[in-house]
Design an enzyme around this catalytic site. Structure first.
Site, short mmCIF file in Angstrom:
data_model
loop_
_atom_site.label_atom_id
_atom_site.label_comp_id
_atom_site.label_asym_id
_atom_site.label_seq_id
_atom_site.Cartn_x
_atom_site.Cartn_y
_atom_site.Cartn_z
N TYR A 1 65.63 39.87 86.84
CA TYR A 1 64.75 38.94 86.13
C TYR A 1 64.75 37.57 86.82
CZ TYR A 1 63.17 35.92 82.27
OH TYR A 1 62.52 34.99 81.49
N LYS B 1 61.61 35.70 88.66
CA LYS B 1 61.17 34.34 88.30
C LYS B 1 61.23 33.42 89.52
CE LYS B 1 60.03 34.51 83.88
NZ LYS B 1 58.63 34.22 83.46
N SER C 1 62.96 30.18 84.43
CA SER C 1 64.17 30.39 83.63
C SER C 1 65.41 29.87 84.35
CB SER C 1 64.32 31.90 83.40
OG SER C 1 65.61 32.22 82.97
#
Lengths: 328, 328
Positions: free
Chosen positions: B151, B155, B127
């Site tokens: 997050y 990732k 991402s």
């Protein structure tokens, strides 16, 4: 205040402990207690006014970190790691100590934070191994982290976790990427980087040393004294000035092997330089060719981290701090 | 060949499954079987010549990945993740699924590799959240990864693990950082990025939409069709051309909100544009101001990854692929 060193039996951990005892404070804060832990119990140091506790611990055990922070140390120096070569040979052991061990420590601190508001400074020693070729001649603070070893991967993950836990307010973390330590005291070792130290250390003690690479090879160095200084400064620097990028490359001396040799010549003469035998080793040359040569460590310099002033200063620091012990 | 999609119930996973069924092959290799897994069982698709298996799995359970790879799928698309907002709210859940779940998968594949030489291609969707401000206007492939969310951290760690496991030869991994997906089909959602889609999707269906930021805001986009194309291309690209940097930013369309609106005007007229109500929301403007605006995605372009050709093309792809379903 109470300082905890995890990885206190290593050369840098031991030197850090001795410096903290000698100075008796971190910044303006008096050190009342110093806890020294490692996989084997570190040797008992004479603490003077500082209370010293020592013990053995295995950070691969999740319960270990919980016990280590039971007394709520104000500063945690997390130096413990499986070194590069071993992490590459033993994949599971490297991940177990360098990744899981670090995460268990951070999780234990977070649990304590959520329980009673515990909020220590954590100083995490990272490594140039987080960088992987191809690299520019001078690496900026914004350059991508693409390790080419499991050790470098584990250190890079430790950096990311440290930044996220700090951002969430679980503790006050700072990660410092140490330059290659030179002159490393002690005996020659099998590390690919070993010659950077041995071509100085052995001649300074009147012994021969092998140089396996061309004298044009350039790399990034700090003396043990400077590296220990980084850790102490990291324990007291105002982290509100850092923002969310909690990890940074430490300043160093960018020097070629030729620079090393000329510094040796100035300090110990042609006689010492004559003890260096140039025996090129293509395997070592190939490894070293992928390593960083120099950094623009602006962020760390702006925060007051101080490198050695020259390669001669690196040799002089070694002679003052370590050489008497090996008869140099 | 056998393809496994982990995270097949999501919008992209579902679209990927349908495309693989429709084409019946990845590159020149015929797909015999497609396994579709998610935390809830994905809906049963009509596979035609392709055998379809579906099931529910929880990748936070270490045994789950072992079972998922029991039949030794040739390509594993690992799309499963707790999304950004939830990972930020529920720290443990985010790490459990996004970090531990990914590591369990990689470990299961490594164990199978060591047992019987299993060596799948793993396509991992990363991402833009791995990047954190301050950011340059155009972000190069060499720019540092400093996430500002849990997050993004998870990732980024997945990327590091993927690269290290690939370097060690345990599997053949490639990590692709997807642009913000636009136009996302379906209903408006609470994500800060939701307006990028809703200011087009709602007016295309004759409904009003709120624009909470200035029209000068610039961001990086891909249609679902392009994103699915990236995954398929990642499954067949020659990874020997990639080297050890196994993760890369996907190409996209850098567009301002104003560009979005002008594309909407060309396709659906002033009437559609009039349905956009500009109601500035300082909270959303603050979040968006830290996001990437554009990338120089040279590595991915050199490897043949193809972005949408323009913002108008993004809208047209939406109208062809999704709009009939919502009555547009």
């Amino acid at each position: 205040m109470h300082c905890l060193i995890i990885g206190a039996a290593g050369m840098l951990g031991d030197g850090l402990a001795k410096r903290l005892i000698r100075e008796g404070k971190v910044g303006t804060r008096k050190i009342a207690k110093l806890s020294l832990f490692d996989i084997i119990e570190p040797k008992k140091l004479e603490g003077g006014d500082v209370e010293i506790a020592t013990g053995a611990t295995d950070i691969a055990d999740p319960a270990a970190a919980v016990a280590l922070i039971e007394a709520r140390p104000d500063v945690i120096f997390h130096l413990a790691a499986i070194v590069s070569g071993e992490a590459e040979r033993d994949f599971d052991k490297g991940y177990s100590i360098n990744l899981d061990g670090t995460r268990y420590l951070f999780e234990a601190v977070r649990a304590a934070h959520e329980k009673d508001g515990y909020f220590p400074r954590i100083v995490f020693t990272s490594s140039l191994a987080v960088f992987g070729s191809p690299l520019p001649e001078v690496i900026s603070d914004d350059f991508i982290i693409t390790p080419r070893s499991s050790y470098g991967t584990q250190k890079a993950i430790g950096e990311l976790l440290l930044a996220d836990y700090s951002r969430k307010g679980f503790f006050d973390g700072i990660g410092i990427r140490l330059p290659t330590i030179c002159i490393r005291p002690g005996k020659p070792n099998a590390a690919a980087s070993g010659f950077f130290s041995s071509i100085l250390r052995e001649p300074l003690a009147g012994q021969a040393a092998v140089l396996p690479v061309d004298t044009s090879v350039r790399h990034w160095f700090a003396s043990p004294r400077a590296a220990i200084g980084f850790m102490v400064h990291a324990a007291m620097v105002d982290t509100s000035l850092i923002g969310e990028r909690r990890n940074m490359t430490m300043p160093g001396v960018s020097a070629t092997v030729s620079d090393e040799i000329e510094a040796l010549r100035k300090i110990a003469g042609d006689e010492a330089v004559a003890l260096i035998n140039h025996q090129p080793d293509p395997a070592i040359e190939a490894i070293i060719s992928t390593w960083p040569q120099a950094f623009d460590a602006k962020r760390a310099l702006d925060l007051g981290f101080e490198a050695d002033s020259s390669f001669e200063a690196i040799i002089e620091a070694y002679l003052e701090d370590y050489a008497p012990k090996i008869g140099g």
